[in-house]
Enzyme design. Structure first.
Site, PDB file in Angstrom:
ATOM      1  N   HIS A 133       0.821  -1.219   0.000  1.00  0.00           N
ATOM      2  CA  HIS A 133       0.000   0.000   0.000  1.00  0.00           C
ATOM      3  C   HIS A 133       0.856   1.271   0.000  1.00  0.00           C
ATOM      4  O   HIS A 133       0.372   2.339  -0.348  1.00  0.00           O
ATOM      5  CB  HIS A 133      -1.046  -0.006   1.125  1.00  0.00           C
ATOM      6  CG  HIS A 133      -0.548   0.312   2.498  1.00  0.00           C
ATOM      7  ND1 HIS A 133      -0.221  -0.651   3.421  1.00  0.00           N
ATOM      8  CD2 HIS A 133      -0.338   1.498   3.117  1.00  0.00           C
ATOM      9  CE1 HIS A 133       0.164  -0.082   4.546  1.00  0.00           C
ATOM     10  NE2 HIS A 133       0.102   1.239   4.396  1.00  0.00           N
ATOM     11  N   ASP A 164       1.054  -7.636   2.027  1.00  0.00           N
ATOM     12  CA  ASP A 164       1.238  -6.194   1.834  1.00  0.00           C
ATOM     13  C   ASP A 164       2.710  -5.791   1.643  1.00  0.00           C
ATOM     14  O   ASP A 164       3.296  -5.150   2.506  1.00  0.00           O
ATOM     15  CB  ASP A 164       0.625  -5.466   3.043  1.00  0.00           C
ATOM     16  CG  ASP A 164       0.258  -4.030   2.726  1.00  0.00           C
ATOM     17  OD1 ASP A 164       0.820  -3.469   1.768  1.00  0.00           O
ATOM     18  OD2 ASP A 164      -0.576  -3.454   3.447  1.00  0.00           O
ATOM     19  N   SER A 204       4.075   2.024   8.428  1.00  0.00           N
ATOM     20  CA  SER A 204       3.849   1.013   7.423  1.00  0.00           C
ATOM     21  C   SER A 204       5.121   0.749   6.659  1.00  0.00           C
ATOM     22  O   SER A 204       5.806   1.688   6.253  1.00  0.00           O
ATOM     23  CB  SER A 204       2.759   1.454   6.470  1.00  0.00           C
ATOM     24  OG  SER A 204       1.541   1.065   7.008  1.00  0.00           O
TER      25      SER A 204
END
Ligand code: ARG
Ligand code: ASP
Length: 727
Positions: free
Chosen positions: A94, A230, A662
């Site tokens: 992402h 991810d 992230s």
């Protein structure tokens, strides 16, 4: 005797109390030695503080990058880490999504099919992405606050601080390629300098299809148990001296001072883990009134506006594959905070956060009144803030609508606003014209690539309607009041008419206007209905809302700073951690599941089996690629399976992380890479405001799943050759 024991006990508790505890906290790397290392080692960490952060030796921090954008490199939107000595960097899917989407077209749909560069030549260039390595940090509080006293007026204080910061930054950048940034910690009670080396040529190496990288999509986002693969891979390039350089064919893969070893041992329950990265923003020390405004006024309205946006986008994306490509990144962006806000409200409620804050504030007030000296510094500030938050409430709500429903509502509004300068250009500034036209043409290309007029028209009508219905007239831009009155509340009729007349919804018309542009065309722009609307919205925000908001907020900021200092003075034995501010931090905790609610307890890891359980070709988010199904059935997990023979996918742990973390490396006790942080679990997303070790969990992708996908699924196993994989 009993007395003696209890005294000893108290002494012991105080001793422990003087050390920071695992789980909660995002710690400053240069202060680990002082505050955390003992506790970390007690929790299982096998290395020293200098192995993480050292000025003289290559250390683990040198394998971590903050990802930013040219123009705002110190605002790190994600974290990445080096996994080879040839600049190979891994981060979340992402985080790379925008780049992957940018390279995607209907013919080359990398979102759907994934992308793997089979040689260095095939790696894709991304303009504007930066990767920053932290060189060093320094406490510069005394220089920043030099000659500032309690008597200094707040305005002057801010000006002096800015001046000092500029000076420090300049001095630290002198005679080097480094870039320096000074940021406030503890609400402005402390200041730290971070010096970075910022690389500017970051190329896309590979990404799985979104059916893996975004498996579960926005449905599973912020949830546990999770099965999202991810990750995406990039390579950082440098000039021939290994220094940062803008993209050039001559650039070569950069050689980092350090890269992470990858461990195949995995994460087992109770294991020590730590996360390094660039957490963006948290606000752990707000007062109850601030929380009240956020959870009872601001966020419920923002959620309502975004629900509308998402419903409209979703319907059009479901109806057209092209719209789905065009709007997928935008949708994910809008959805992400929308969902988190909802979880936050629930989580804070469940923690009774407001009453807990109130209790602390009561204690604070009693303490603040316990001596003359404390009284002058701290008495009454919490209630003063309360008064200010009351004053702020209507303005804050008007600001929410201006931003969410106005400036970032229908896209055409902010796009049209970009033409303000050219529309007002006079003869005097004529020499700027050519450059402006080129810039605007570029903006236009970017804008129209991902634009669907019909979707945006629905957004415009619906958002203006909400805007007009939820605020008193005095908080509305004039044009919106006029439209409402003229069209008797029929914003669809307005949107239809305005958008068909406007040049900003039609690239051919717009290009025609821009080609051979003359100053006299400014008049035509000034009459364009969307331009008029955009101007009114932005002008109103800039002149009526933002200044008032900032003025009140500045007063609360000052009081919040004092309150923070007071909290620290009141609880001298407690080691405080500063709120996240997009600077390098270390988080540590342990691998753990949690009890989510009555009778529901979650395990700490997920496996490929769970992906197959969720498999449903009818649902976009759960449509498992056939090859992955085949690998599952054939049990072709290579050396990536766990000791039970399962293929692990994600795991949960107690590290206190937030947005910006992230892509952060998740490391084991030996400092080896075992996963990539990418999310948090639903029940604990209020950790930005109040952390609870019982239910706050960060969610990480198991590195073994990454290797499995690269090797067995994508057939890009050659990338593994440059990694340092340990058993
Ligand atoms: N919740 C994660 C974070 O805050 C992941 C967001 C991206 N994924 C998504 N489905 N929108 O960034
Ligand atoms: N998903 C977040 C990010 O993008 C991480 C989090 O908020 O936990 O940084």
């Amino acid at each position: 005797m009993i007395k003696k024991i209890s005294l000893l006990l108290i002494a012991f508790i105080l001793l422990i109390g003087a050390q920071a505890k695992a789980d909660e906290g995002m710690w400053i790397p240069m202060l680990l030695e002082k505050y955390n290392i003992e506790d970390m080692q007690k929790a299982g960490f096998k290395l020293s503080a200098a192995d993480i952060y050292s000025l003289n030796e290559a250390c683990l921090k040198d394998a971590v990058v903050g990802l930013g954008r040219e123009g705002s490199p110190f605002h790190h939107f994600c974290t990445g880490e080096l996994i080879s000595d040839e600049g190979l960097m891994v981060t979340n899917y992402h985080c790379g999504y925008g780049a992957i989407q940018d390279h995607s077209t209907l013919e080359h749909d990398y979102l759907k099919d994934g992308f793997w560069a089979m040689s260095r030549d095939e790696e894709l260039v991304n303009e504007g992405i930066t990767a920053s390595f932290l060189i060093r940090m320094e406490d510069v509080t005394s220089q920043v606050l030099d000659s500032i006293t309690d008597e200094t007026k707040e305005d002057d204080r801010q000006k002096m601080i800015q001046k000092h910061i500029k000076k420090i930054q300049k001095a630290s950048e002198k005679d080097s390629d480094y870039r320096a940034s000074v940021k406030a910690f503890f609400n402005g009670n402390q200041y730290f300098l971070s010096v970075y080396e910022i690389y500017k040529d970051v190329r896309l190496v590979g990404a799985p299809p979104s059916a893996i990288g975004k498996f579960g999509g926005d449905t599973d986002n912020w949830m546990w148990p999770r099965h999202t693969g991810d990750f995406s891979m990039f390579r950082i390039y440098a000039d021939k001296d290994n220094k940062p350089a803008s993209y050039s064919k001559e650039n070569v893969p950069m050689i980092p001072k350090q890269s992470f070893k990858i461990s195949l041992k995995g994460a087992n329950e109770g294991d020590f883990t730590m996360v390094f990265g660039y957490p963006g923003t948290t606000t752990e020390y707000l007062t109850s009134d601030a929380l009240d405004l956020m959870t009872k006024v601001d966020n419920p309205h923002k959620i309502k506006i975004r629900t509308k946006k998402l419903d409209l986008m979703r319907a059009d994306m479901d109806a057209s594959p092209l719209v789905r490509i065009q709007y997928s990144a935008k949708y994910a962006g809008v959805s992400n905070s929308w969902k988190r806000w909802q979880g936050e409200i629930k989580g804070l409620d469940r923690l009774n956060a407001i009453s807990k804050k109130k209790e602390l504030e009561k204690k604070f007030e009693v303490w603040a009144n316990s001596s003359d000296d404390l009284e002058t510094k701290y008495a009454g500030i919490v209630s003063e803030m309360g008064v200010l938050y009351k004053e702020l409430t209507p303005v804050s709500l008007a600001r929410d609508y201006a931003i969410e429903a106005g400036m970032r509502g229908a896209e055409v509004v902010s796009f049209a606003h970009k033409f303000k300068k050219i529309a007002r250009l006079t003869k005097k500034d004529k020499d700027q014209l050519a450059d402006l036209v080129v810039d605007l043409q570029k903006s236009g290309d970017k804008f129209f690539k991902n634009y669907n007029v019909s979707t945006d028209r629905k957004l415009l009508a619906a958002l203006l309607k909400m805007y007009s219905e939820n605020l008193e007239d005095k908080y509305l831009p004039k044009e919106i009041v006029d439209i409402r009155d003229k069209y008797k509340g029929d914003f669809e009729a307005y949107a239809e008419k305005a958008m068909s007349k406007s040049v900003f919804t039609d690239q051919a018309k717009l290009n025609e206007l821009l080609s051979d542009y003359k100053l006299s065309r400014g008049k035509r722009l000034a009459k364009d209905p969307i331009f008029v609307l955009a101007n009114s919205i932005f002008f109103f925000y800039e002149s009526e809302i933002s200044p008032v908001y900032t003025k009140v907020l500045t007063k609360t900021t000052k009081l919040q700073r004092t309150y923070m200092a007071g909290l620290m003075e009141m609880q001298k034995e407690k080691i405080f951690y500063p709120d996240a501010n997009s600077t390098f931090r270390v988080h540590y905790g342990k691998v753990a599941g949690y009890k989510a609610r009555n009778a529901v307890t979650y395990d700490y890891y997920t496996t490929l089996e769970g992906i197959i359980e969720k498999d449903n070709p009818e649902i976009f988010d759960y449509d498992v690629p056939q090859k992955l199904r085949d690998l599952y059935h054939a049990k072709e997990f290579g050396s990536y399976a766990n000791t039970q023979g399962e293929m692990p996918v994600c795991f949960a742990a107690t590290n206190h992380t937030t947005g910006g973390n992230s892509g952060s490396p998740v490391l084991n006790a030996n400092g080896e890479l075992i996963g990539l942080n990418f999310d948090r679990a639903w029940e604990g997303v209020m950790s930005d405001l109040m952390y609870d070790p019982e239910i706050c969990r960060n969610v990480s992708l198991d590195i073994r799943y990454v290797l499995f996908i690269v090797d067995k699924f994508a057939g890009a196993g050659y990338l593994l050759d440059e990694m340092n994989i340990v058993q």
